[in-house]
Design an enzyme around this catalytic site. Structure first.
Site, short mmCIF file in Angstrom:
data_model
loop_
_atom_site.label_atom_id
_atom_site.label_comp_id
_atom_site.label_asym_id
_atom_site.label_seq_id
_atom_site.Cartn_x
_atom_site.Cartn_y
_atom_site.Cartn_z
CE LYS A 1 41.99 39.58 -52.18
NZ LYS A 1 41.36 40.61 -51.75
NE ARG A 2 45.75 33.36 -43.58
CZ ARG A 2 46.29 32.15 -43.50
NH1 ARG A 2 47.43 31.97 -43.53
NH2 ARG A 2 45.38 31.08 -43.82
#
Ligand code: GLU
Length: 469
Positions: A238-239
């Site tokens: 997700k980063r």
């Protein structure tokens, strides 16, 4: 032999791009060979599996157009069958009950770690009688000797020594079957010929082959797809931005752009970058997939998206765009044909979100003028051109691009100015900004009533500005 492939996600989250690529490769392989593609939901982890995740996966597959021929099959509906196979292994002496305590297993693990060895079960219960009445797990009796060779379609030949594999648990104390058992039973029952999956499962493959052998079955062919990394070399997460397939939809990507991007991630055909679905099916070769992990590159995805926005049939773009108009609370049936809008804007947007935003003016009045555009174009000098345009347009009966173009031209000629001196103020009056499709197209899309109303608004703005000066 009919080729049969499958995609077997665990519904513990959304469909992420890694899973989508695995599904795509499996789907392509089946399509290329005139085979069948099966969807199987591996939901035996009752604590982590959710109905929302199942829906998210199905939704993602549908949006991408990866239609399955069979399924979805749910593993939770098949417990009886798994128990039947476990029973068969027990009857043949190929599995056994084990009641080793947690403490004992923990002790084994610690000793192995201390000796820098891989933790593995020592076979303590292999030759013991454990009663069915006491709490126990069931373990598979893995062969002690020999090697298992995986002739992987992507990785090539990978050999595992049986001496390194332990007797894995196939049924937990609570009676539920474990992953390696359920996968084997399903791949066998669903007659899967080619297993294409993430390479995090490569270590499970020799165990699965051994169980299949114990059941007297041959094994399917395997292809283990390497993982996807973020642009910084770390595992994609997700980063790095969006990883959920449906987030790409929200962000205005076309499924064809994402599929094209994913197929090229770790696979190539010469230096070709653009692949239609038909070309992917024709040209995709599983053994040409890279062994090494690939890095995700959002810029390239955007480039492909823009390509598809420009090149796809405007009808198709309009169909996808209507979702994003809806997200802006716009009902595209209450205004110009969305196909015309998509056609007019195709050169101007990298995503469908952008396209929706710059097309909202076709369906509703904008809130406020772009400050810079208004300052530059809605000044006293624009009053006369706008008044004349209003007059000409009010009288105009045929609201066609050609007729509209002619009016702008006539007013410019009458005022002896370049067309831009008329078209730019008119454009800002109509869309609130200095950029839009050609002025004739813009007028056409806005329609007569809204055009006159917005010219009045611009004239009022100019008057107010003059009064304040
Ligand atoms: N359910 C597994 C996963 O989501 C895949 C199992 C398989 O493809 O064999 O990682």
């Amino acid at each position: 032999m009919t080729i049969r492939t499958r995609f077997a996600p665990s519904p513990t989250g959304y469909l992420h791009v890694g899973g989508a690529r695995t599904a795509l490769f499996s789907w392509l392989y089946a399509r290329k060979h005139g085979g069948k593609f099966v969807l199987r939901i591996e939901d035996t982890d009752l604590e982590r599996s959710t109905a929302e995740s199942v829906n998210a996966i199905l939704e993602g597959m549908t949006w991408l157009g990866l239609e399955y021929d069979e399924g979805p099959f749910y593993q939770t509906h098949r417990f009886e069958r798994y128990n039947e196979v476990i029973g068969e292994l027990m009857d043949k002496g190929l599995a056994y009950r084990c009641n080793c305590s947690k403490e004992r297993l923990e002790q084994l693990r610690e000793t192995a770690m201390k000796n820098k060895q891989k933790p593995r079960y020592d076979g303590h219960c292999r030759h013991r009688e454990v009663s069915a009445d006491e709490p126990h797990v069931i373990r598979f009796r893995n062969p002690l000797e020999g090697t298992v060779v995986v002739d992987d379609m992507i990785r090539g030949r990978v050999a595992f020594n049986n001496s390194e594999l332990d007797d894995l648990i196939i049924r937990r104390t609570d009676g539920s079957p474990t992953y390696n058992l359920t996968v084997v039973v399903d791949d066998m029952d669903m007659e899967i010929t080619h297993v294409i999956r993430g390479d995090d499962h490569l270590n499970n493959t020799p165990r699965q082959i051994n169980i299949l052998r114990a059941l007297g079955k041959g094994s399917p062919k395997y292809g283990h797809v390497p993982m996807i990394l973020g642009d910084d070399g770390a595992r994609l997460s997700k980063r790095h931005g969006a990883v959920s397939v449906m987030q790409y939809r929200e962000d205005g990507f076309l499924p064809e752009a994402l599929l094209n991007y994913l197929v090229r991630l770790g696979w190539s055909h010469g230096d070709q970058e653009i692949f239609s679905i038909d070309e992917m099916i024709e040209l995709f070769e599983i053994d040409a997939v890279n062994k090494a992990a690939s890095s995700f590159n959002t810029e390239k995805l955007l480039w492909l998206n823009q390509h598809y926005i420009k090149e796809d049939d405007p009808k198709r773009v309009a169909h996808l765009l209507s979702y994003h108009m809806g997200a802006l609370d716009i009902d595209p049936t209450e205004g110009p044909d969305l196909v015309e809008v998509a056609e007019a804007q195709r050169e101007r947007a990298k995503t469908l979100v952008e396209m929706a935003e710059i097309s909202a003016f076709c369906y509703r009045d904008f809130d406020a003028y772009d400050e810079k555009a208004a300052k530059k174009h809605l000044r006293p000098a624009a009053q006369e051109p706008l008044e004349r345009m209003r007059e000409a347009l009010q009288a105009l009966e045929e609201w066609s691009e050609a007729a509209l173009h002619e009016q702008v031209e006539k007013v410019s000629e009458a005022l002896e100015v370049k067309m831009g001196k008329v078209a730019q103020p008119l454009r800002v009056a109509l869309v609130g900004r200095a950029a839009s499709p050609g002025i004739d197209v813009t007028l056409k899309l806005v329609g007569k009533e809204a055009t006159l109303r917005r010219i009045d608004r611009a004239l009022a703005y100019i008057a107010e500005r003059a009064a304040q000066a």
